[in-house]
Design a protein around this motif. Structure first.
Motif, PDB file in Angstrom:
ATOM      1  N   HIS A 151       4.622   0.640  34.264  1.00 54.94           N
ATOM      2  CA  HIS A 151       4.706   1.646  32.902  1.00 54.94           C
ATOM      3  C   HIS A 151       5.212   3.062  33.501  1.00 54.94           C
ATOM      4  O   HIS A 151       5.054   3.347  34.697  1.00 54.94           O
ATOM      5  CB  HIS A 151       3.459   1.601  32.208  1.00 54.94           C
ATOM      6  CG  HIS A 151       2.201   2.296  33.063  1.00 54.94           C
ATOM      7  ND1 HIS A 151       1.530   3.303  32.230  1.00 54.94           N
ATOM      8  CD2 HIS A 151       1.644   2.596  33.985  1.00 54.94           C
ATOM      9  CE1 HIS A 151       0.591   4.107  32.662  1.00 54.94           C
ATOM     10  NE2 HIS A 151       0.625   3.582  34.234  1.00 54.94           N
ATOM     11  N   PRO A 196       4.152  -2.118  29.033  1.00 58.64           N
ATOM     12  CA  PRO A 196       3.862  -1.596  27.385  1.00 58.64           C
ATOM     13  C   PRO A 196       4.597  -2.069  26.385  1.00 58.64           C
ATOM     14  O   PRO A 196       5.591  -2.766  26.597  1.00 58.64           O
ATOM     15  CB  PRO A 196       3.918  -0.078  27.603  1.00 58.64           C
ATOM     16  CG  PRO A 196       4.173   0.188  29.157  1.00 58.64           C
ATOM     17  CD  PRO A 196       4.632  -1.162  29.605  1.00 58.64           C
ATOM     18  N   PHE A 239       6.965  -2.913  23.341  1.00 60.40           N
ATOM     19  CA  PHE A 239       8.265  -2.270  23.072  1.00 60.40           C
ATOM     20  C   PHE A 239       8.197  -1.461  21.709  1.00 60.40           C
ATOM     21  O   PHE A 239       7.503  -1.791  20.817  1.00 60.40           O
ATOM     22  CB  PHE A 239       9.325  -3.165  22.963  1.00 60.40           C
ATOM     23  CG  PHE A 239       9.841  -3.759  24.308  1.00 60.40           C
ATOM     24  CD1 PHE A 239       9.711  -2.969  25.500  1.00 60.40           C
ATOM     25  CD2 PHE A 239      10.208  -4.935  24.335  1.00 60.40           C
ATOM     26  CE1 PHE A 239      10.191  -3.578  26.813  1.00 60.40           C
ATOM     27  CE2 PHE A 239      10.533  -5.735  25.843  1.00 60.40           C
ATOM     28  CZ  PHE A 239      10.470  -4.760  26.732  1.00 60.40           C
ATOM     29  N   THR A 243       8.085  -6.282  19.737  1.00 61.90           N
ATOM     30  CA  THR A 243       8.215  -4.784  19.459  1.00 61.90           C
ATOM     31  C   THR A 243       6.787  -4.430  18.537  1.00 61.90           C
ATOM     32  O   THR A 243       6.647  -4.726  17.490  1.00 61.90           O
ATOM     33  CB  THR A 243       9.207  -4.811  18.114  1.00 61.90           C
ATOM     34  OG1 THR A 243      10.479  -5.245  18.873  1.00 61.90           O
ATOM     35  CG2 THR A 243       9.557  -3.263  17.606  1.00 61.90           C
ATOM     36  N   THR A 246       9.968   2.337  25.497  1.00 57.05           N
ATOM     37  CA  THR A 246       8.517   2.364  25.274  1.00 57.05           C
ATOM     38  C   THR A 246       7.816   3.790  24.956  1.00 57.05           C
ATOM     39  O   THR A 246       7.769   4.152  23.819  1.00 57.05           O
ATOM     40  CB  THR A 246       7.686   1.973  26.657  1.00 57.05           C
ATOM     41  OG1 THR A 246       8.008   2.642  27.758  1.00 57.05           O
ATOM     42  CG2 THR A 246       8.002   0.382  27.074  1.00 57.05           C
ATOM     43  N   GLY A 268       2.466   3.638  24.002  1.00 56.91           N
ATOM     44  CA  GLY A 268       3.613   3.954  24.610  1.00 56.91           C
ATOM     45  C   GLY A 268       3.607   3.964  26.092  1.00 56.91           C
ATOM     46  O   GLY A 268       4.556   3.701  26.704  1.00 56.91           O
ATOM     47  N   ASN A 269       2.136   3.914  26.697  1.00 60.05           N
ATOM     48  CA  ASN A 269       2.150   3.441  28.166  1.00 60.05           C
ATOM     49  C   ASN A 269       0.713   2.995  28.402  1.00 60.05           C
ATOM     50  O   ASN A 269       0.175   2.606  27.417  1.00 60.05           O
ATOM     51  CB  ASN A 269       2.627   4.750  29.007  1.00 60.05           C
ATOM     52  CG  ASN A 269       1.448   6.010  28.844  1.00 60.05           C
ATOM     53  OD1 ASN A 269       0.501   5.770  28.389  1.00 60.05           O
ATOM     54  ND2 ASN A 269       1.935   7.090  29.396  1.00 60.05           N
TER      55      ASN A 269
END
Ligand SMILES: [Zn+2]
Length: 466
Positions: free
Chosen positions: A10, A66, A68, A126, A383, A397-398
């Motif tokens: 990540h 993470p 998508f 996603t 991400t 996002g991470n």
């Protein structure tokens, strides 16, 4: 508590776009620990797993990434991927898109499409998306319902159109109805799950198709609406500077019909002739504009200044012959660049494949503009940059401790070419370089079947029946 053991990649922290290579974290035998509320409570090497988690159940996978983030795709174009339009953007809209989007007026059709769309998102990993919506409230209701049931994140908004060609007639409403329906959608769905736009999975935006589908009067009214809704975390989303075909393409049509100096001015309250101010700006930290292929320098500067993000959609740009967003100039301007599939002009649901196309188009840019994107830049764009575009970087996002556990499990054996490339491919002797090569192959070589698990807030996404 639950432990996930895998090779974990990540982008840690909150780096600037030009510093993401230094923020890449790789744990070749890593452990991610998720608590009962779906939050990340620990990340590190498996060998260093604290005793407190020693009794927690363990799920193993080859890789863990993470989730998508797709920062631009069209729900009412779910079935319009790989549609032959016989031309570039404006022809494709007339021949393929306005007819397919008109079908979403039928509640049964829309409900099936919403399930299909949600299934495609889960298959492609996603976990969060900025979704360009249908003109029809019944179709938007189905989209939010199925997204919520699946446990995914979404920002969407009905596609607003107050003018357009005959083929788009069923998608067009009066200006009064456009404003009313948008306000009603915000009331009905925005942050409906938690009541707080900083934590909500379900959120709403103001989404005109593009400047050619509305008028200065519509933009003035939308600016008025957005000026009130902005404080509630409502988003703004549209298209910008996509297609530049000489003389009669999208950009020339916008500049011609508004009499403005720059396309961006139409979204910045400066939509009157000569780019005179006629209303409130629609730009800001919760605003994302798709494409931005052919921007003037001052348009990029203004997006950076206002915190407006770009949804970069190279797969779609190849499909419609729209050209290539200049990567280095756009990064240098300081604009956040996330990735979008742009389904259906993009014909690929998997955001890591869009990252692969980004790599290909930017290495092919001419002269000094050409660049070989760093593997960490690709992971970031797929991400954390998407979370930044959605102004939700604090939540996902991470894999930083304290964030929601939004992640993907990847099993290479589910896609034989990926297993072959990763297990038998040539790697540098230098360990750090070999790790970058491995990440690149994972992202660019992956296909949907390799995604073995999709998790949002620690819960596995629930795939609806078709
Ligand atoms: Zn689009």
């Amino acid at each position: 508590m639950h432990v996930y053991r895998a090779h974990i990649f990540h982008i840690a922290g909150s780096p600037a776009q030009d510093q993401v290579d230094r923020a890449l974290v790789s744990h070749p035998d890593g452990a991610l620990v998720v608590d009962g509320d779906g939050r990340i409570v620990h990340l590190g090497p498996w060998a260093d797993l604290p005793d407190a988690f020693a009794d927690a159940p363990v799920t193993r996978a080859d890789y863990l990434l993470p989730g998508f983030v797709d920062s631009h795709l069209h729900y009412p174009q779910s079935y319009a991927t790989a549609a032959h339009g016989g031309g570039q953007l404006l022809e494709w809209l007339d021949h393929c898109i306005f007819p397919t989007e008109s079908q979403f007026a039928d509640p049964e059709f829309a409900d099936r499409a919403a399930r299909y769309f949600t299934r495609r998102r889960i298959a492609a990993g996603t976990t969060a998306a900025m979704v360009f919506g249908s003109a029809f409230p019944v179709a938007q209701d189905a989209l939010y319902r199925w997204t919520d049931a699946a446990g995914l994140r979404i920002v969407s908004g009905r596609g607003i159109q107050t003018v357009g060609p005959a083929a788009a007639s069923s998608l067009i409403t009066s200006e009064e109805d456009a404003i009313r329906l948008t306000a009603e959608e915000i009331d009905r769905w925005h942050a409906i799950d938690t009541g707080d736009p900083r934590t909500a999975r379900i959120q709403v935006g103001v989404v005109p198709r593009f400047s050619l589908s509305v008028t200065p009067r519509t933009l003035a009214a939308l600016g008025e609406l957005y000026d009130h809704a902005r404080g509630d975390g409502v988003y703004f989303h549209s298209h910008l500077n996509e297609n530049n075909r000489k003389g009669d393409g999208e950009i020339a049509a916008v500049l011609g019909s508004y009499g403005v100096e720059a396309y961006l001015d139409t979204y910045d309250g400066r939509f009157l002739p000569g780019s005179k101010t006629g209303g409130h700006t629609l730009l800001g930290r919760r605003s994302t504009l798709a494409h931005a292929v052919h921007c003037q320098p001052r348009e990029l500067d203004r997006m950076a200044e206002t915190g407006t993000s770009i949804a970069h959609c190279p797969t779609s740009q190849l499909f419609l012959g729209s050209g290539t967003m200049p990567w280095r100039a756009t990064v240098a301007a300081g604009v956040n660049i996330a990735l979008g599939t742009d389904i259906g002009a993009g014909d690929e649901w998997l955001i890591s494949r869009v990252a692969g196309d980004a790599y290909k188009v930017h290495i092919s840019e001419e002269g000094d503009a050409g660049t070989a994107l760093h593997p960490a830049e690709l992971l970031f764009a797929a991400t954390l940059a998407g979370a930044r575009a959605l102004d939700m970087e604090h939540a996902f996002g991470n894999l930083d401790v304290g964030k929601d556990a939004d992640f993907l499990l990847i099993e290479t054996s589910r896609w034989e070419p990926l297993e072959g490339m990763l297990s038998m491919g040539i790697r540098a002797d230098d360990e750090e370089q070999a790790t970058l090569e491995e990440l690149f192959t994972l992202l660019v070589g992956m296909r949907q079947p390799a995604i073995a698990g999709v998790y949002v807030q620690g819960r596995r996404a629930v795939t609806p029946e078709l």
